[in-house]
Design an enzyme around this catalytic site. Structure first.
Site, PDB file in Angstrom:
ATOM      1  N   PRO A 116      -1.504  47.574  66.343  1.00 58.16           N
ATOM      2  CA  PRO A 116      -1.833  46.402  67.144  1.00 58.16           C
ATOM      3  C   PRO A 116      -1.321  44.968  66.807  1.00 58.16           C
ATOM      4  CG  PRO A 116      -3.815  47.640  66.121  1.00 58.16           C
ATOM      5  CD  PRO A 116      -2.781  47.798  65.553  1.00 58.16           C
ATOM      6  N   GLU A 117      -0.500  44.288  67.530  1.00 55.72           N
ATOM      7  CA  GLU A 117       0.014  43.151  67.312  1.00 55.72           C
ATOM      8  C   GLU A 117      -0.614  42.221  68.506  1.00 55.72           C
ATOM      9  OE1 GLU A 117       4.241  43.310  67.082  1.00 55.72           O
ATOM     10  OE2 GLU A 117       4.181  45.323  66.311  1.00 55.72           O
ATOM     11  N   HIS A 164     -15.302  57.510  61.272  1.00 56.85           N
ATOM     12  CA  HIS A 164     -14.785  55.977  60.701  1.00 56.85           C
ATOM     13  C   HIS A 164     -15.385  54.865  61.483  1.00 56.85           C
ATOM     14  CE1 HIS A 164     -12.450  58.524  58.174  1.00 56.85           C
ATOM     15  NE2 HIS A 164     -11.732  59.076  59.370  1.00 56.85           N
ATOM     16  N   ARG A 203      -7.995  54.233  58.949  1.00 58.24           N
ATOM     17  CA  ARG A 203      -7.114  53.711  57.637  1.00 58.24           C
ATOM     18  C   ARG A 203      -7.620  52.512  56.868  1.00 58.24           C
ATOM     19  NH1 ARG A 203      -1.206  54.556  60.042  1.00 58.24           N
ATOM     20  NH2 ARG A 203      -2.237  55.184  61.785  1.00 58.24           N
TER      21      ARG A 203
END
Length: 289
Positions: A2-3, A100, A119
């Site tokens: 994600p940017e 997660h 992650r």
DNA sequence: AGGGATCCCTGTACGC
DNA sequence: TGCGTACAGGGATCCC
């Protein structure tokens, strides 16, 4: 990954979801997310959101700032960074927690907000708006791409002595906030500049193209709901559509979208870099004009 | 002080 | 088929 365009898409999705009911319960995983002074110590504070009502959602660079109004007065702000694999989702009713899931907010209207990040490169922080804005990481961010402080002149002034590669300067969040590896390659492609070239070789006219293409590239990506190469999903769990519009990123050996020459790639500073050797030829002279 | 190197973390792709 | 390994990368931190 994600940017800015992906985070902006999440922001708009959260705003559209129209959450207004108070937080009935805050559930947190026992895993640490991003470690370090700015994050781990403060994760406990998300419990503050209990009883608060969600209000405006803002974005700064790749960070989301979600404001919650306290029952008495004042507000807390939840700072969210999606890292590499972070996802924000809002479910209409009871939904089993995905693996997660690090934060679940249960709202009094029965809906839930989940922050999922396999992650664990993402981060969460909850504090007053001013405490967040005056400390790292927000305080260190450079200008938003659409702010007047982000200009071709400012880029030239800041970087004309730097020997860093153009791609690496674009990744520097102090130069401009929100660009990651995908859009750095794409901006260089659209500006027609070899991303490996040292910033010190760019003349003002080249910075003007970098500046203009930065805005255009990010704006177009937002209009297509962001880029989904692997992990990115919007608030509804859907994919972006900008991956089909990429000129070079992830397209090594495939024809450049503009001239059909095969796209080149290499690893620079440990990160994949893509460019068209024909449209983005290395300048023969000293300057990139 | 600028900027390079390293580390964090897990799902996925790939080779044998 | 299954196992091991390389790889993906944003940002904090260390270091020169």
């Amino acid at each position: 990954m994600p940017e800015l365009p992906e985070v902006e898409s999440v922001r708009r999705g959260l705003a559209r979801a129209g959450l207004e009911a108070a937080v009935a319960k805050v559930e947190r995983s026992s895993f640490a997310l991003r470690t370090g002074a700015h994050w781990a110590k403060r994760l406990e504070r998300v419990r503050r959101l209990q009883g608060c009502r969600p209000a405006s959602v803002d974005r700064r660079g790749k960070y989301l700032l979600w404001e919650f109004l306290r029952p008495g007065e004042g507000s807390w702000t939840l700072l969210v960074h999606l890292g590499m694999s972070g996802r924000c989702t809002v479910h209409p009713a009871e939904t089993p927690k995905a693996a997660h899931t690090h934060l679940r907010l249960r709202f009094e209207d029965g809906r839930v907000f989940d922050f999922v990040d396999p992650r664990r490169f993402g981060g969460l922080r909850c504090d007053t708006r001013s405490a967040l804005e005056t400390s790292a990481p927000l305080a260190e961010l450079g200008p938003e791409p659409w702010s007047p402080e982000f200009s071709a002149e400012a880029l030239h002034a800041r970087l004309h002595r730097s020997r860093r590669a153009l791609r690496d300067a674009l990744l520097d969040q102090r130069v401009v906030a929100g660009i990651g590896n995908i859009y750095a390659s794409e901006i260089c492609a659209r500006a027609g500049i070899d991303p490996r070239v040292a910033c010190s070789r760019l003349r003002p006219s080249a910075w003007a193209r970098v500046h203009g293409e930065t805005r255009r590239c990010l704006r177009d990506a937002i209009s297509r709901g962001g880029t989904t190469l692997r992990d990115y999903r919007n608030i509804e769990g859907g994919r972006g559509r900008n991956q089909r519009a990429l000129w070079v990123y992830g397209r090594s050996g495939q024809p450049c979208a503009r001239c059909e020459s095969p796209v080149s790639s290499e690893i620079l500073q440990g990160r994949a870099l893509f460019w068209c050797p024909s449209c983005q030829a290395r300048p023969r002279g000293r300057w990139v004009v």
